[in-house]
Design an enzyme around this catalytic site. Sequence first.
Site, PDB file in Angstrom:
ATOM      1  NE  ARG A  59      41.282  81.672  43.067  1.00  0.00           N
ATOM      2  CZ  ARG A  59      40.733  80.604  43.627  1.00  0.00           C
ATOM      3  NH1 ARG A  59      39.527  80.682  44.154  1.00  0.00           N
ATOM      4  NH2 ARG A  59      41.385  79.458  43.674  1.00  0.00           N
ATOM      5  CG  HIS A  76      43.472  76.253  40.221  1.00  0.00           C
ATOM      6  ND1 HIS A  76      44.320  77.021  40.997  1.00  0.00           N
ATOM      7  CD2 HIS A  76      42.480  75.835  41.063  1.00  0.00           C
ATOM      8  CE1 HIS A  76      43.844  77.075  42.230  1.00  0.00           C
ATOM      9  NE2 HIS A  76      42.745  76.360  42.308  1.00  0.00           N
ATOM     10  CD  GLN A  94      43.255  72.062  43.925  1.00  0.00           C
ATOM     11  OE1 GLN A  94      42.835  73.091  44.423  1.00  0.00           O
ATOM     12  NE2 GLN A  94      43.409  70.950  44.620  1.00  0.00           N
ATOM     13  CG  ASP A 137      36.514  72.026  38.909  1.00  0.00           C
ATOM     14  OD1 ASP A 137      35.977  72.292  40.012  1.00  0.00           O
ATOM     15  OD2 ASP A 137      37.122  72.875  38.225  1.00  0.00           O
ATOM     16  CB  CYS A 150      40.184  71.561  42.759  1.00  0.00           C
ATOM     17  SG  CYS A 150      38.838  72.373  41.871  1.00  0.00           S
ATOM     18  NE  ARG A 204      45.766  75.007  46.282  1.00  0.00           N
ATOM     19  CZ  ARG A 204      44.823  75.897  45.953  1.00  0.00           C
ATOM     20  NH1 ARG A 204      43.570  75.510  45.859  1.00  0.00           N
ATOM     21  NH2 ARG A 204      45.115  77.165  45.683  1.00  0.00           N
TER      22      ARG A 204
HETATM   23  N1  NVA Z   1      37.025  75.460  37.857  1.00  0.00           N
HETATM   24  C1  NVA Z   1      36.727  76.108  39.104  1.00  0.00           C
HETATM   25  C2  NVA Z   1      37.771  75.847  40.122  1.00  0.00           C
HETATM   26  C3  NVA Z   1      37.516  76.444  41.479  1.00  0.00           C
HETATM   27  C4  NVA Z   1      38.634  76.226  42.439  1.00  0.00           C
HETATM   28  C5  NVA Z   1      36.564  77.599  38.870  1.00  0.00           C
HETATM   29  O1  NVA Z   1      37.338  78.180  38.096  1.00  0.00           O
HETATM   30  O2  NVA Z   1      35.627  78.189  39.441  1.00  0.00           O
HETATM   31  N1   CP Z   2      40.314  74.657  45.075  1.00  0.00           N
HETATM   32  C1   CP Z   2      40.337  75.991  45.258  1.00  0.00           C
HETATM   33  O1   CP Z   2      41.128  76.721  44.651  1.00  0.00           O
HETATM   34  O2   CP Z   2      39.469  76.424  46.213  1.00  0.00           O
HETATM   35  P1   CP Z   2      39.075  77.935  46.541  1.00  0.00           P
HETATM   36  O3   CP Z   2      38.299  78.463  45.375  1.00  0.00           O
HETATM   37  O4   CP Z   2      38.257  77.843  47.790  1.00  0.00           O
HETATM   38  O5   CP Z   2      40.336  78.732  46.750  1.00  0.00           O
END
Ligand code: NVA
Ligand code: CP
Length: 302
Positions: free
Chosen positions: A104, A131, A134, A219, A259, A287
């Site tokens: 990540r 992502h 997800q 989101d 998500c 997930r």
């Molecule tokens: N769009 C959000 C998703 C978090 C799971 C981010 O990138 O922070």
């Molecule tokens: N939806 C998601 O990826 O959640 P986290 O940021 O908690 O991993």
Amino acid sequence: MKPRHFLTLLDLNPSELKQVIERAVELKALRKQDSEDKTLPGKVLGMIFEKSSTRTRVSFEAGMAQMGGSALFLSSNDTQLGRGEPIADSARVLSRMVDIVMIRTFGHDIVETFAQHSTVPVINALTDDYHPCQLLADMQTYWEHRGDIAGKTVSWVGDGNNMCQSYINAARQFDFKLNIACPEGFEPDSELMALNKQRIELFRDPKQAVANSDLVVTDTWASMGQEEEKLAREKAFTGYQVNEELMSLANSDALMMHCLPAYRGLEVSETILDQDDSVVWDEAENRLHAQKALMEFLLAQH
Ligand code: NVA
Ligand code: CP
């Protein structure tokens, strides 16, 4: 043999994606019956996190433990990555020690570089652009509640971010139409939109976008890394909240997804996540199952 990676949904073909989701459904059922097998004994997953996480970390770590393997949490603060060791060198070293890696991070080029130099499968667990894990969970969730998503209409309401861009790839791989409602200046990548123009339609009015939709998705308005823009974004996204009124304009059996983490009172109303049409808690649980199926798939190819 070169390992298979999962950096975007396009790394698996539609029938492989279907296979992973079917296996996820199966693994979920086995777990509920308390009869799951330890299908990845002794395998080690390296988990590199340069951004925060609740669901992703817990689902990968718990999933690996349930399959008889183990997972290592590698935060950039505590590894040499945070002190500037090149991504390519880190990939060469880590992939000699672990069996599979998830990352990540910020730039999508970081997971691409890592994958290029890794001798084991690499999974994108969120970048600024995509992502895909997800989406496996989201597609599994739609399947469980409503069956095949092919030919359906999905509405994305909000920022043209990493999740929205993953929905564009999903529209292609799972064969659905995608309506995107976002304010000017917050569109997804223009090249990605052009490549998929036959499947997507851009709206400025969320009400028009959700009409005739089978699934409404949103989101956060400020993704990780955009914390300083939070207030400006709240202003720009006024009118883009997914709430009971907006959901009433979609098809009567439409589902609502997010998500998570969600910010009640901003992109979602205080109560919408707890309504019957919201499947966000199943989506979060999936997930776990979807990523277990994905890891089995990638390691079986390796
Ligand atoms: N769009 C959000 C998703 C978090 C799971 C981010 O990138 O922070
Ligand atoms: N939806 C998601 O990826 O959640 P986290 O940021 O908690 O991993």
